[in-house]
Scaffold this active site. Sequence first.
Site, PDB file in Angstrom:
ATOM      1  NE  ARG A   1      -3.070  -0.012   3.093  1.00 43.44           N
ATOM      2  CZ  ARG A   1      -2.901  -0.340   4.375  1.00 43.44           C
ATOM      3  NH1 ARG A   1      -2.857  -1.598   4.742  1.00 43.44           N
ATOM      4  NH2 ARG A   1      -2.791   0.585   5.292  1.00 43.44           N
ATOM      5  CG  ASN A   2       5.287   3.215   0.557  1.00 41.47           C
ATOM      6  OD1 ASN A   2       5.459   4.050  -0.308  1.00 41.47           O
ATOM      7  ND2 ASN A   2       5.807   3.319   1.773  1.00 41.47           N
ATOM      8  CG  HIS A   3       0.381   5.995  -2.278  1.00 42.73           C
ATOM      9  ND1 HIS A   3      -0.331   6.842  -1.459  1.00 42.73           N
ATOM     10  CD2 HIS A   3      -0.492   5.039  -2.666  1.00 42.73           C
ATOM     11  CE1 HIS A   3      -1.575   6.410  -1.359  1.00 42.73           C
ATOM     12  NE2 HIS A   3      -1.698   5.315  -2.077  1.00 42.73           N
TER      13      HIS A   3
END
Length: 172
Positions: A45-47
């Site tokens: 979920r890290n952008h």
Amino acid sequence: MAAALIPPLRRGLPPIVDVGTRVLVLGSFPGVASLAARQYYAHPRNHFWPILGAILREPLPELPYAQRLARLRMHGVGLWDVIVACRREGSSDGAIRDAARGDPARLRRVAPHVALVCFNGNTSATAEPAWRAAGYETLVLPSTSPAYTRPFAEKLAAWRALARALAGARGQ
């Protein structure tokens, strides 16, 4: 009364830099998922990878990790963290204890052409004065972490400053 357990000292990931690095992105310290995978920004979920992919116009999120790093190198982008070792339970930057910081002088020996150092979030930005004092141009950017809950579009808009810096570096 039982003594509190002290988390073990954890070492971060090695810097991803070489003589062609022109821009360095510094995070705080790898989270649990990144340490386990031995990869920068491994949490799904890290952008970070979608944002860098959009900025560089590369399909970074879809590529295997080694190819992601090759594409970053092709664009003169390096990765490292401001904290190279610390004690921490979990992935929260707020839980970091006994932090050992990376040395800007070490970077200059390995990657002498770095012109801009970017900080991915507020925890990494605490090191900005030291890097600026070492002679680097600096840029503080919002965190790409899923813990920083701003919308993707807002993060990407702020990170476009990195795209402008990269375009300027290519024009030199």
